[in-house]
Design a protein around this motif. Structure first.
Motif: not given
Length: 121
Positions: A44-52
């Protein structure tokens, strides 16, 4: 000395719509990443980075609209349209408004075949 014009106010709307388009593109990327997370259990951290990154990019795009409007100008001359932009890094672009009459459209395969056939005779 030439007279520079301020861009029309509608440019602010165009830039806002561009920011909305960027936000939609980031949401599509997030949706694709969510599908990858669901199917292949991507972290999920990949999605968090892209969201940021997406949030930062869209906010910056919206915040610089007043700056862009203030420091973008144009001038219509006889043979070109000049666009000046920037304050710290000023840049002027010239775009010819004369038609390019020396442009020839060619279809490569057709002309190549005609040349080959012409050599055979």
């Amino acid at each position: 000395m030439s007279h520079w014009e301020q861009l029309p106010l509608k440019m602010k709307t165009v830039w806002r719509l561009s920011a909305i388009g960027s936000a939609i593109a980031w949401l599509v990327i997030l949706a694709i990443l969510f599908v990858c997370h669901t199917i292949w259990h991507w972290p999920l951290w990949i999605m968090a980075v892209i969201l940021g990154l997406g949030v930062i990019e869209v906010i910056v795009e919206l915040v610089i609209i007043p700056y862009r409007y203030r420091f973008w100008r144009y001038h219509i001359a006889d043979k070109a349209v000049e666009i000046e932009r920037g304050f710290f890094f000023s840049q002027t672009d010239r775009h010819s408004n004369q038609p390019n009459s020396k442009c020839h459209a060619r279809s490569w395969p057709v002309t190549a075949m005609a040349a080959i056939k012409g050599r055979q005779h």
